[in-house]
Design a protein around this motif. Structure first.
Motif, PDB file in Angstrom:
ATOM      1  N   VAL A  56      48.648  22.743  64.045  1.00 55.33           N
ATOM      2  CA  VAL A  56      49.856  23.516  63.747  1.00 55.33           C
ATOM      3  C   VAL A  56      50.274  23.162  62.323  1.00 55.33           C
ATOM      4  CG1 VAL A  56      52.229  24.029  64.409  1.00 55.33           C
ATOM      5  CG2 VAL A  56      50.532  23.436  66.166  1.00 55.33           C
ATOM      6  N   SER A  57      49.878  23.974  61.354  1.00 55.58           N
ATOM      7  CA  SER A  57      50.219  23.750  59.953  1.00 55.58           C
ATOM      8  C   SER A  57      50.054  25.062  59.199  1.00 55.58           C
ATOM      9  CB  SER A  57      49.335  22.667  59.330  1.00 55.58           C
ATOM     10  OG  SER A  57      48.033  23.157  59.065  1.00 55.58           O
ATOM     11  N   SER A  58      50.410  25.042  57.935  1.00 63.47           N
ATOM     12  CA  SER A  58      50.299  26.237  57.105  1.00 63.47           C
ATOM     13  C   SER A  58      48.991  26.269  56.322  1.00 63.47           C
ATOM     14  CB  SER A  58      51.476  26.297  56.120  1.00 63.47           C
ATOM     15  OG  SER A  58      51.491  25.146  55.285  1.00 63.47           O
ATOM     16  N   GLU A  59      48.109  25.282  56.501  1.00 56.09           N
ATOM     17  CA  GLU A  59      46.850  25.205  55.768  1.00 56.09           C
ATOM     18  C   GLU A  59      45.812  26.125  56.390  1.00 56.09           C
ATOM     19  OE1 GLU A  59      46.583  23.480  53.028  1.00 56.09           O
ATOM     20  OE2 GLU A  59      48.543  22.522  53.176  1.00 56.09           O
ATOM     21  N   ASP A  60      45.234  27.043  55.603  1.00 60.52           N
ATOM     22  CA  ASP A  60      44.246  27.954  56.158  1.00 60.52           C
ATOM     23  C   ASP A  60      42.831  27.390  56.141  1.00 60.52           C
ATOM     24  OD1 ASP A  60      43.695  28.055  53.468  1.00 60.52           O
ATOM     25  OD2 ASP A  60      43.878  30.238  53.276  1.00 60.52           O
ATOM     26  N   ASP A  61      42.646  26.165  55.581  1.00 60.24           N
ATOM     27  CA  ASP A  61      41.334  25.534  55.601  1.00 60.24           C
ATOM     28  C   ASP A  61      41.211  24.506  56.709  1.00 60.24           C
ATOM     29  OD1 ASP A  61      43.117  23.745  54.500  1.00 60.24           O
ATOM     30  OD2 ASP A  61      41.657  22.880  53.118  1.00 60.24           O
ATOM     31  N   PHE A  62      42.268  24.311  57.516  1.00 57.94           N
ATOM     32  CA  PHE A  62      42.246  23.305  58.573  1.00 57.94           C
ATOM     33  C   PHE A  62      43.017  23.851  59.762  1.00 57.94           C
ATOM     34  CE2 PHE A  62      43.519  18.725  59.847  1.00 57.94           C
ATOM     35  CZ  PHE A  62      42.409  18.626  60.668  1.00 57.94           C
ATOM     36  N   VAL A  63      42.319  24.645  60.591  1.00 61.51           N
ATOM     37  CA  VAL A  63      42.948  25.325  61.712  1.00 61.51           C
ATOM     38  C   VAL A  63      42.494  24.730  63.037  1.00 61.51           C
ATOM     39  CG1 VAL A  63      43.237  27.564  62.861  1.00 61.51           C
ATOM     40  CG2 VAL A  63      43.150  27.436  60.357  1.00 61.51           C
ATOM     41  N   TRP A  64      41.198  24.413  63.125  1.00 56.21           N
ATOM     42  CA  TRP A  64      40.625  23.765  64.307  1.00 56.21           C
ATOM     43  C   TRP A  64      39.841  22.536  63.871  1.00 56.21           C
ATOM     44  CZ3 TRP A  64      41.397  25.144  69.360  1.00 56.21           C
ATOM     45  CH2 TRP A  64      41.934  26.412  69.594  1.00 56.21           C
ATOM     46  N   ASP A  65      39.873  21.512  64.711  1.00 55.59           N
ATOM     47  CA  ASP A  65      39.052  20.317  64.498  1.00 55.59           C
ATOM     48  C   ASP A  65      38.285  20.061  65.788  1.00 55.59           C
ATOM     49  OD1 ASP A  65      37.921  17.845  63.971  1.00 55.59           O
ATOM     50  OD2 ASP A  65      39.689  17.080  62.941  1.00 55.59           O
ATOM     51  N   THR A  66      36.972  20.032  65.705  1.00 55.81           N
ATOM     52  CA  THR A  66      36.134  19.799  66.879  1.00 55.81           C
ATOM     53  C   THR A  66      35.200  18.636  66.598  1.00 55.81           C
ATOM     54  OG1 THR A  66      34.366  21.296  66.139  1.00 55.81           O
ATOM     55  CG2 THR A  66      36.173  22.256  67.403  1.00 55.81           C
ATOM     56  N   ASP A  67      34.918  17.851  67.586  1.00 48.56           N
ATOM     57  CA  ASP A  67      33.874  16.835  67.420  1.00 48.56           C
ATOM     58  C   ASP A  67      33.232  16.523  68.762  1.00 48.56           C
ATOM     59  OD1 ASP A  67      35.117  14.330  68.625  1.00 48.56           O
ATOM     60  OD2 ASP A  67      36.618  14.788  67.089  1.00 48.56           O
ATOM     61  N   PHE A  68      31.985  16.115  68.694  1.00 46.69           N
ATOM     62  CA  PHE A  68      31.281  15.715  69.900  1.00 46.69           C
ATOM     63  C   PHE A  68      30.302  14.618  69.541  1.00 46.69           C
ATOM     64  CE2 PHE A  68      28.867  19.200  68.076  1.00 46.69           C
ATOM     65  CZ  PHE A  68      27.560  18.753  68.123  1.00 46.69           C
ATOM     66  N   GLY A  69      29.997  13.799  70.515  1.00 53.03           N
ATOM     67  CA  GLY A  69      29.077  12.690  70.298  1.00 53.03           C
ATOM     68  C   GLY A  69      29.123  11.745  71.475  1.00 53.03           C
ATOM     69  N   GLY A  70      28.607  10.559  71.254  1.00 56.12           N
ATOM     70  CA  GLY A  70      28.574   9.576  72.329  1.00 56.12           C
ATOM     71  C   GLY A  70      28.081   8.246  71.830  1.00 56.12           C
ATOM     72  N   ASP A  71      28.134   7.280  72.711  1.00 52.79           N
ATOM     73  CA  ASP A  71      27.568   5.974  72.378  1.00 52.79           C
ATOM     74  C   ASP A  71      26.735   5.483  73.549  1.00 52.79           C
ATOM     75  OD1 ASP A  71      29.190   3.443  73.737  1.00 52.79           O
ATOM     76  OD2 ASP A  71      30.434   5.237  73.567  1.00 52.79           O
ATOM     77  N   ILE A  72      25.743   4.692  73.235  1.00 52.48           N
ATOM     78  CA  ILE A  72      24.793   4.214  74.235  1.00 52.48           C
ATOM     79  C   ILE A  72      24.527   2.731  74.002  1.00 52.48           C
ATOM     80  CG2 ILE A  72      22.818   4.926  72.813  1.00 52.48           C
ATOM     81  CD1 ILE A  72      21.322   5.521  75.429  1.00 52.48           C
ATOM     82  N   ASP A  73      24.507   1.957  75.085  1.00 50.99           N
ATOM     83  CA  ASP A  73      24.088   0.565  75.007  1.00 50.99           C
ATOM     84  C   ASP A  73      22.566   0.534  74.994  1.00 50.99           C
ATOM     85  OD1 ASP A  73      26.647  -0.372  74.949  1.00 50.99           O
ATOM     86  OD2 ASP A  73      26.716  -1.011  77.039  1.00 50.99           O
ATOM     87  N   LEU A  74      22.004   0.179  73.832  1.00 51.35           N
ATOM     88  CA  LEU A  74      20.551   0.160  73.698  1.00 51.35           C
ATOM     89  C   LEU A  74      19.911  -0.949  74.509  1.00 51.35           C
ATOM     90  CD1 LEU A  74      20.382   0.778  69.852  1.00 51.35           C
ATOM     91  CD2 LEU A  74      20.068   2.457  71.680  1.00 51.35           C
ATOM     92  N   PHE A  75      20.609  -2.087  74.588  1.00 52.23           N
ATOM     93  CA  PHE A  75      20.137  -3.196  75.415  1.00 52.23           C
ATOM     94  C   PHE A  75      21.342  -4.002  75.867  1.00 52.23           C
ATOM     95  CE2 PHE A  75      20.332  -4.900  71.128  1.00 52.23           C
ATOM     96  CZ  PHE A  75      20.949  -6.127  71.307  1.00 52.23           C
ATOM     97  N   ASP A  76      21.157  -4.732  76.964  1.00 54.68           N
ATOM     98  CA  ASP A  76      22.223  -5.585  77.494  1.00 54.68           C
ATOM     99  C   ASP A  76      21.586  -6.870  78.006  1.00 54.68           C
ATOM    100  OD1 ASP A  76      24.350  -6.775  78.921  1.00 54.68           O
ATOM    101  OD2 ASP A  76      25.237  -4.821  79.329  1.00 54.68           O
ATOM    102  N   LEU A  77      22.045  -7.995  77.444  1.00 54.63           N
ATOM    103  CA  LEU A  77      21.564  -9.316  77.844  1.00 54.63           C
ATOM    104  C   LEU A  77      22.658 -10.095  78.565  1.00 54.63           C
ATOM    105  CD1 LEU A  77      19.618 -10.265  74.581  1.00 54.63           C
ATOM    106  CD2 LEU A  77      18.732  -9.146  76.638  1.00 54.63           C
ATOM    107  N   GLU A  78      23.567  -9.392  79.176  1.00 52.32           N
ATOM    108  CA  GLU A  78      24.714  -9.906  79.936  1.00 52.32           C
ATOM    109  C   GLU A  78      25.836 -10.395  79.025  1.00 52.32           C
ATOM    110  OE1 GLU A  78      25.945 -12.963  83.558  1.00 52.32           O
ATOM    111  OE2 GLU A  78      23.847 -12.837  82.908  1.00 52.32           O
ATOM    112  N   HIS A  79      25.558 -11.355  78.167  1.00 47.42           N
ATOM    113  CA  HIS A  79      26.593 -11.853  77.269  1.00 47.42           C
ATOM    114  C   HIS A  79      26.576 -11.146  75.915  1.00 47.42           C
ATOM    115  CE1 HIS A  79      27.736 -14.982  80.048  1.00 47.42           C
ATOM    116  NE2 HIS A  79      26.477 -15.390  80.128  1.00 47.42           N
ATOM    117  N   VAL A  80      25.505 -10.420  75.611  1.00 47.98           N
ATOM    118  CA  VAL A  80      25.370  -9.701  74.342  1.00 47.98           C
ATOM    119  C   VAL A  80      24.813  -8.316  74.639  1.00 47.98           C
ATOM    120  CG1 VAL A  80      24.312  -9.650  72.054  1.00 47.98           C
ATOM    121  CG2 VAL A  80      24.913 -11.849  73.087  1.00 47.98           C
ATOM    122  N   ARG A  81      25.359  -7.305  73.957  1.00 53.27           N
ATOM    123  CA  ARG A  81      24.813  -5.957  74.077  1.00 53.27           C
ATOM    124  C   ARG A  81      24.754  -5.301  72.701  1.00 53.27           C
ATOM    125  NH1 ARG A  81      28.937  -1.653  74.380  1.00 53.27           N
ATOM    126  NH2 ARG A  81      31.012  -2.589  74.255  1.00 53.27           N
TER     127      ARG A  81
END
Length: 271
Positions: A56-81
């Motif tokens: 909600v603004s008067s700027e015509d160059d910034f009307v929608w903002d979209t993002d997608f992604g994720g994170d993954i634990d590549l390995f897990d050694l119980e006390h360290v990941r």
């Protein structure tokens, strides 16, 4: 008493420091790989998000903002990941056409996390990279930066709230067309169940970005964000709707003035 005081302090900072954003220069996506339960093995945990909000603004160059992604634990050694986080953000305006994608921003974060060093929290060493690109516009140089630092993540219960706390201290190792010397900040997100199928959402962030004043002649940037909304759990994930107020640092890579706006949006999150 210490956890209670910590919760109060971080929530107060987050809710008062509403003039910027956690990784304020680009995306509304989380920058921290959230805590996970120990699970020894390879590719042990994965989380995905899809966010979109109307500005909600008067700027015509910034009307929608979209993002997608994720994170993954590549390995897990119980006390360290070890974790890999990837995110893409698309900023959409209406300058050239009704739906005019004008920015594409990429984030890649590599981190190693140690469990139980501080109570039940996790402490991580992190490498953070961001690159910014224009869509349908000329640009023949790079806008990017690399940071190294530490992050802290903790899940707490305070009265009827489940609270996700994060903080970070980052130093810039390499940069192109930005004046950032580092980034320091904290965020807090609190959920309170109000119905078996709905929870109240309260969130806030605060960020301090020291800069090299000799490049663009400006002082350090201070910012944050406040948010209120609702979460609706599902079988494989959750949906959220929210109303927020933000003042983002360098929303436009060529305009050094922070951008302040109100936004209404939604998120889809995997469990």
């Amino acid at each position: 008493m210490f956890p209670e005081r910590l919760v109060r302090a971080l929530l107060t900072i987050a809710l008062l420091g509403w003039s910027g954003h956690a990784w304020a220069q680009t995306s509304s996506a989380d920058s921290t790989a959230r805590q996970t339960d120990p699970k020894v093995g390879f590719l042990t945990s994965y989380r995905y998000h899809l966010n979109a909000f109307r500005v909600v603004s008067s700027e015509d160059d910034f009307v929608w903002d979209t993002d997608f992604g994720g994170d993954i634990d590549l390995f897990d050694l119980e006390h360290v990941r070890g974790n890999l986080l990837v995110n893409y953000e698309g900023i959409i305006g209406e300058q050239i056409r009704a739906i005019d994608p004008n920015q594409g921003n990429y984030t890649v974060t590599l981190s190693a996390w140690w469990r139980n060093l501080v109570d039940t929290a996790e402490v991580g060493a992190v490498f953070h990279h961001v690159s910014r690109h224009l869509s349908d516009r000329d640009k023949d140089f790079a806008i990017a930066w690399n940071m190294l630092g530490v992050q802290y993540a903790s899940l707490l219960s305070y009265r009827d709230f489940d609270i996700d706390l994060t903080s970070r201290a980052m130093m810039t190792m390499r940069r192109s067309f930005v004046d950032y010397l580092g980034e320091f900040g904290a965020s807090a997100t609190a959920y309170r169940q109000v119905h078996p199928r709905a929870s109240l959402l309260l969130g806030g962030e605060v960020t301090l970005v020291p800069v090299d004043g000799s490049e663009f002649g400006r002082e350090r940037q201070l910012g944050g964000r406040i948010e209120i909304g609702a979460r609706f759990p599902g079988l494989a994930g959750s949906g959220e709707v929210f109303l927020a107020r933000e003042r983002r640092i360098d929303q436009d890579p060529f305009d050094l003035r922070p951008t302040t706006f109100t936004m209404l949006g939604f998120r889809f999150l995997s469990h």
